[in-house]
Write a protein that holds these residues in place. Structure first.
Motif, PDB file in Angstrom:
ATOM      1  N   ILE A 111     -20.711   8.104  -8.459  1.00 28.17           N
ATOM      2  CA  ILE A 111     -20.360   9.757  -7.724  1.00 28.17           C
ATOM      3  C   ILE A 111     -19.112   9.894  -7.115  1.00 28.17           C
ATOM      4  O   ILE A 111     -18.204  10.604  -8.038  1.00 28.17           O
ATOM      5  N   ASN A 112     -18.176   8.790  -6.341  1.00 29.18           N
ATOM      6  CA  ASN A 112     -16.962   9.220  -6.146  1.00 29.18           C
ATOM      7  C   ASN A 112     -16.094   8.793  -7.391  1.00 29.18           C
ATOM      8  O   ASN A 112     -14.826   8.994  -7.642  1.00 29.18           O
ATOM      9  N   GLY A 113     -16.212   7.622  -8.191  1.00 31.65           N
ATOM     10  CA  GLY A 113     -15.864   7.296  -9.481  1.00 31.65           C
ATOM     11  C   GLY A 113     -15.296   8.288 -10.402  1.00 31.65           C
ATOM     12  O   GLY A 113     -14.124   8.478 -10.897  1.00 31.65           O
ATOM     13  N   GLY A 114     -16.782   8.743 -10.168  1.00 28.45           N
ATOM     14  CA  GLY A 114     -16.217  10.497 -11.200  1.00 28.45           C
ATOM     15  C   GLY A 114     -15.564  11.222 -10.887  1.00 28.45           C
ATOM     16  O   GLY A 114     -14.713  11.697 -11.386  1.00 28.45           O
ATOM     17  N   HIS A 115     -15.336  11.990  -9.446  1.00 28.27           N
ATOM     18  CA  HIS A 115     -14.903  12.757  -9.015  1.00 28.27           C
ATOM     19  C   HIS A 115     -12.668  12.195  -9.198  1.00 28.27           C
ATOM     20  O   HIS A 115     -12.318  13.042  -9.048  1.00 28.27           O
ATOM     21  N   THR A 116     -13.151  10.799  -8.669  1.00 30.91           N
ATOM     22  CA  THR A 116     -11.934  10.657  -8.954  1.00 30.91           C
ATOM     23  C   THR A 116     -10.633  10.208 -10.322  1.00 30.91           C
ATOM     24  O   THR A 116      -9.757  10.615 -10.207  1.00 30.91           O
ATOM     25  N   LEU A 117     -12.273  10.341 -11.434  1.00 28.42           N
ATOM     26  CA  LEU A 117     -11.746  10.725 -12.397  1.00 28.42           C
ATOM     27  C   LEU A 117     -11.304  11.889 -13.090  1.00 28.42           C
ATOM     28  O   LEU A 117     -10.334  12.292 -13.609  1.00 28.42           O
ATOM     29  N   ASP A 118     -11.740  12.669 -12.381  1.00 23.64           N
ATOM     30  CA  ASP A 118     -11.774  13.498 -12.860  1.00 23.64           C
ATOM     31  C   ASP A 118     -10.475  14.513 -11.910  1.00 23.64           C
ATOM     32  O   ASP A 118      -9.160  15.023 -12.709  1.00 23.64           O
ATOM     33  N   LEU A 119      -9.982  13.618 -10.688  1.00 25.58           N
ATOM     34  CA  LEU A 119      -8.784  14.008 -10.129  1.00 25.58           C
ATOM     35  C   LEU A 119      -7.673  13.674 -10.725  1.00 25.58           C
ATOM     36  O   LEU A 119      -6.425  13.572 -11.328  1.00 25.58           O
ATOM     37  N   LEU A 120      -7.966  12.682 -11.260  1.00 29.09           N
ATOM     38  CA  LEU A 120      -6.824  11.399 -12.346  1.00 29.09           C
ATOM     39  C   LEU A 120      -6.709  12.048 -13.656  1.00 29.09           C
ATOM     40  O   LEU A 120      -5.312  12.210 -13.702  1.00 29.09           O
ATOM     41  N   PHE A 121      -7.411  13.251 -14.270  1.00 31.12           N
ATOM     42  CA  PHE A 121      -7.296  13.597 -15.176  1.00 31.12           C
ATOM     43  C   PHE A 121      -5.909  15.112 -14.670  1.00 31.12           C
ATOM     44  O   PHE A 121      -5.574  15.701 -15.137  1.00 31.12           O
ATOM     45  N   LYS A 122      -6.691  15.903 -13.607  1.00 30.70           N
ATOM     46  CA  LYS A 122      -5.733  17.464 -13.770  1.00 30.70           C
ATOM     47  C   LYS A 122      -4.750  16.378 -13.103  1.00 30.70           C
ATOM     48  O   LYS A 122      -4.104  17.604 -12.975  1.00 30.70           O
ATOM     49  N   THR A 123      -4.553  15.240 -12.242  1.00 29.43           N
ATOM     50  CA  THR A 123      -3.283  14.820 -11.776  1.00 29.43           C
ATOM     51  C   THR A 123      -1.960  14.555 -13.545  1.00 29.43           C
ATOM     52  O   THR A 123      -1.487  14.941 -13.071  1.00 29.43           O
ATOM     53  N   ILE A 124      -2.445  14.274 -14.200  1.00 26.79           N
ATOM     54  CA  ILE A 124      -1.844  13.647 -15.440  1.00 26.79           C
ATOM     55  C   ILE A 124      -1.464  14.894 -16.181  1.00 26.79           C
ATOM     56  O   ILE A 124      -0.521  15.219 -16.809  1.00 26.79           O
ATOM     57  N   CYS A 125      -2.205  15.780 -16.539  1.00 29.55           N
ATOM     58  CA  CYS A 125      -2.647  16.668 -17.227  1.00 29.55           C
ATOM     59  C   CYS A 125      -1.847  18.616 -16.252  1.00 29.55           C
ATOM     60  O   CYS A 125      -0.858  18.713 -17.167  1.00 29.55           O
ATOM     61  N   ASP A 126      -2.246  18.551 -15.142  1.00 28.33           N
ATOM     62  CA  ASP A 126      -1.164  19.364 -14.289  1.00 28.33           C
ATOM     63  C   ASP A 126      -1.785  20.301 -14.722  1.00 28.33           C
ATOM     64  O   ASP A 126      -0.925  21.296 -14.315  1.00 28.33           O
ATOM     65  N   PHE A 127      -2.841  20.857 -15.538  1.00 33.74           N
ATOM     66  CA  PHE A 127      -2.613  22.061 -16.310  1.00 33.74           C
ATOM     67  C   PHE A 127      -1.235  22.573 -17.228  1.00 33.74           C
ATOM     68  O   PHE A 127      -1.663  23.805 -16.508  1.00 33.74           O
ATOM     69  N   GLU A 128      -0.794  21.831 -18.142  1.00 33.89           N
ATOM     70  CA  GLU A 128       0.590  21.705 -18.403  1.00 33.89           C
ATOM     71  C   GLU A 128       0.016  22.479 -19.773  1.00 33.89           C
ATOM     72  O   GLU A 128      -1.570  22.266 -20.266  1.00 33.89           O
ATOM     73  N   ALA A 129       0.683  23.600 -20.544  1.00 37.00           N
ATOM     74  CA  ALA A 129       0.122  24.248 -21.532  1.00 37.00           C
ATOM     75  C   ALA A 129       0.156  22.761 -22.283  1.00 37.00           C
ATOM     76  O   ALA A 129      -0.027  23.464 -23.773  1.00 37.00           O
ATOM     77  N   THR A 130       1.138  21.672 -22.676  1.00 35.77           N
ATOM     78  CA  THR A 130       1.019  20.684 -23.638  1.00 35.77           C
ATOM     79  C   THR A 130      -0.308  20.098 -23.380  1.00 35.77           C
ATOM     80  O   THR A 130      -0.504  19.015 -23.876  1.00 35.77           O
ATOM     81  N   CYS A 131      -1.403  19.849 -22.685  1.00 35.09           N
ATOM     82  CA  CYS A 131      -2.653  19.349 -21.874  1.00 35.09           C
ATOM     83  C   CYS A 131      -3.778  19.589 -22.755  1.00 35.09           C
ATOM     84  O   CYS A 131      -3.982  21.181 -22.370  1.00 35.09           O
ATOM     85  N   HIS A 132      -3.842  19.775 -24.042  1.00 34.20           N
ATOM     86  CA  HIS A 132      -4.925  20.231 -24.707  1.00 34.20           C
ATOM     87  C   HIS A 132      -6.184  19.503 -24.782  1.00 34.20           C
ATOM     88  O   HIS A 132      -7.254  20.520 -25.107  1.00 34.20           O
ATOM     89  N   VAL A 133      -6.395  18.694 -23.980  1.00 37.31           N
ATOM     90  CA  VAL A 133      -7.378  18.069 -23.627  1.00 37.31           C
ATOM     91  C   VAL A 133      -8.843  18.680 -22.332  1.00 37.31           C
ATOM     92  O   VAL A 133      -8.086  19.249 -22.014  1.00 37.31           O
ATOM     93  N   GLN A 134      -9.353  19.163 -23.258  1.00 35.85           N
ATOM     94  CA  GLN A 134     -10.745  19.295 -21.705  1.00 35.85           C
ATOM     95  C   GLN A 134     -11.118  19.235 -20.982  1.00 35.85           C
ATOM     96  O   GLN A 134     -10.824  17.793 -20.928  1.00 35.85           O
ATOM     97  N   SER A 135     -11.025  19.116 -19.856  1.00 39.65           N
ATOM     98  CA  SER A 135     -11.472  18.827 -18.484  1.00 39.65           C
ATOM     99  C   SER A 135     -12.983  18.392 -18.576  1.00 39.65           C
ATOM    100  O   SER A 135     -13.963  19.105 -19.825  1.00 39.65           O
ATOM    101  N   LEU A 136     -13.680  16.875 -17.903  1.00 33.33           N
ATOM    102  CA  LEU A 136     -14.460  16.638 -18.360  1.00 33.33           C
ATOM    103  C   LEU A 136     -15.451  16.946 -17.556  1.00 33.33           C
ATOM    104  O   LEU A 136     -15.123  17.596 -16.097  1.00 33.33           O
TER     105      LEU A 136
END
Length: 506
Positions: free
Chosen positions: A175-200
């Motif tokens: 549970i916590n690892g899945g949430h951390t993985l989501d936080l890591l993805f959002k931190t890397i992409c930071d909702f930038e226009a260049t990040c076209h990968v859809q969040s899990l």
């Protein structure tokens, strides 16, 4: 599964309190153990006895050498310290601020220190009982409980706490690892226009973490996972240090003050909050059941038992983990908002990690936040392996007992994939498991603070009403009383305030 590895021990020492065991007790011991003669390699004329469980009627029982906890006994103090640090530092420390938000700084330190001293005492009880009878080793908590309390009572008292401490911890890490993985993805992409990968989605994040954890879990035994435990210990110390340094260097938000929350509450609510906080502190020491398993990986012979090597690492590992946990409790994370007169609450989901992200995430560089999330994620993956090992061992024990042969590699792989699937299903079905931390902490509290004291009385048989007997008896009773009170308080809080039970909606 107590086993003997020493020559010249031809008889099993009775575990009953009386010099001559009763027929029922004899039957119990015979049901638990089987005495087998094995010739010593250095002198064929000498024989040694091996004690084990299951596979009754077989002249030579090698089951202990087939199971992942005891199949390799080539460990040492350094390896044991890695396992202890990996299992002792991690998500437990991240939940402690939830307790400190209720108890306050002073009482939080006092309660945590007392709990630490208490559990350290019971740890030393367990490591002494590991080889209480010369040559016999009890390498599993459930096994020691059965020998101490009898087959029926031992399983009744210890089975759920042991299984939850292993399987439940793995579910929490998913549970916590899945949430951390989501936080890591959002931190890397930071909702930038260049990040076209859809969040899990939440379920997909849990599945990705579970697949990575099961992939690492293919290492055969606990000793072979020493490298994984080393990485887990390093990453735990790494992200704890980063959070500590950042909390010190960054200024405290203006709306966070240092003081206990003083909104008027009823007497029952105050007591319930305090008991819930104590339940969370008890949950912080839930790696207790792994001590015997880790000690079981150390070598032992007639001259040198495993007691001294495990003692060499216990104090350093336990003190180090609790020191880091104490340093992580920063004043801005456990107090109240002055302006709104409302308590700042550390969230159950993610604990300190989520709170730190909310307070300092916006003014912290993406690189640092991403590094913290990555270290936490790796630590969860490594801790999953140590906590899952008793479950793997139990599954393989059932297979080897039935088939009377070691698990083939494909069976071992299938069993671990099966456990990963079950843990993933539970994580998806009950993603709010972290919110039940006080209730669960109270239910497993006796395994840490009460049962070892009663085990000492049952196996060492100190003089009734003597100093040693009284200390262990009253500590055990106090642990049981605390457990009952914490469970009642947690259940009352859930009934009064409700629970956001988002079943199958991670």
């Amino acid at each position: 599964m107590g086993e003997m590895g020493e020559p010249d021990y031809r008889q099993v020492m009775p575990l009953s309190p009386s010099p001559s065991p009763s027929p029922s007790n004899t039957k119990t011991i015979e049901g638990l153990m089987e005495v087998i003669s094995i010739k010593d390699s250095t002198d064929p004329s000498k024989e040694s006895t091996t004690i084990s469980t299951n596979l009754q009627g077989h002249r030579k029982n090698l089951q202990e050498a087939w199971l992942p906890i005891t199949e390799s006994r080539n460990g040492n103090s350094i390896y044991a310290m890695f396992h202890l640090l990996c299992s002792g530092i991690g998500f437990q420390a991240l939940f402690l601020p939830v307790a400190f938000a209720t108890l306050g700084w002073a009482w939080g330190i006092i309660c945590l220190s007392l709990a630490f001293a208490w559990q350290l005492y019971t740890i030393f009880i367990l490591v002494q009982l590991h080889e209480l009878v010369p040559g016999i080793r009890y390498s599993r908590y459930l096994q020691l409980a059965i020998v101490s309390f009898g087959p029926k009572l031992g399983k009744l008292l210890a089975l759920f706490p042991v299984m939850y401490s292993s399987g439940g911890a793995c579910v929490l890490m998913i549970i916590n690892g899945g949430h951390t993985l989501d936080l890591l993805f959002k931190t890397i992409c930071d909702f930038e226009a260049t990040c076209h990968v859809q969040s899990l989605t939440g379920t997909e994040s849990f599945l990705v973490f579970t697949c990575m954890a099961i992939l690492v879990a293919q290492l055969p035994n606990l000793n072979s996972m020493v490298g994984v435990s080393l990485i887990g210990a390093i990453t735990a110390i790494g992200y704890c240090t980063l959070i500590l340094v950042l909390s010190i260097t960054k200024s405290r938000p203006v709306d966070i003050s240092y003081g206990q929350f003083d909104v008027v509450k009823s007497y029952m609510e105050k007591i319930s909050d305090i008991l819930n906080a104590l339940g969370i502190i008890a949950l912080a020491f839930k790696g207790h059941n792994l001590i015997l398993e880790i000690q079981g990986t150390l070598p032992s012979n007639q001259r040198h038992t495993s007691y001294k090597p495990i003692c060499d690492t216990l104090v350093l590992a336990c003190c180090g983990s609790d020191w880091l946990a104490m340093d992580l409790i920063k004043e801005e994370l456990v107090d109240r908002r002055q302006e709104e007169n409302a308590q700042y609450r550390v969230p159950f989901s993610g604990g300190l990690l989520s709170a730190f992200s909310q307070i300092h995430g916006a003014n912290t560089s993406k690189l640092i936040m991403g590094s913290i999330y990555l270290l936490v994620l790796v630590n969860y993956l490594c801790g999953f392996q140590v906590y899952a090992m008793p479950v793997f061992d139990n599954l393989e024990m059932r297979y080897t007992t039935k088939k009377k042969k070691p698990c083939p590699k494909w069976v071992r792989t299938c069993l671990r994939i099966f456990f990963g699937g079950v843990a993933f299903f539970v994580a998806v079905a009950v993603p709010f498991l972290g919110s039940l931390a006080p209730l669960i902490g109270g239910m497993v509290l006796p395994m840490t603070f009460a049962y070892p004291c009663f085990m000492w009385i049952a196996m060492k048989k100190p003089r009734p009403n003597g100093v040693v007997w009284s200390i262990n008896f009253w500590l055990g009773c106090l642990g049981i009383v605390f457990s009952v009170l914490i469970v009642i308080a947690a259940a009352w809080t859930l009934a009064d305030k409700g629970l956001n039970a988002n079943f199958f909606r991670p």
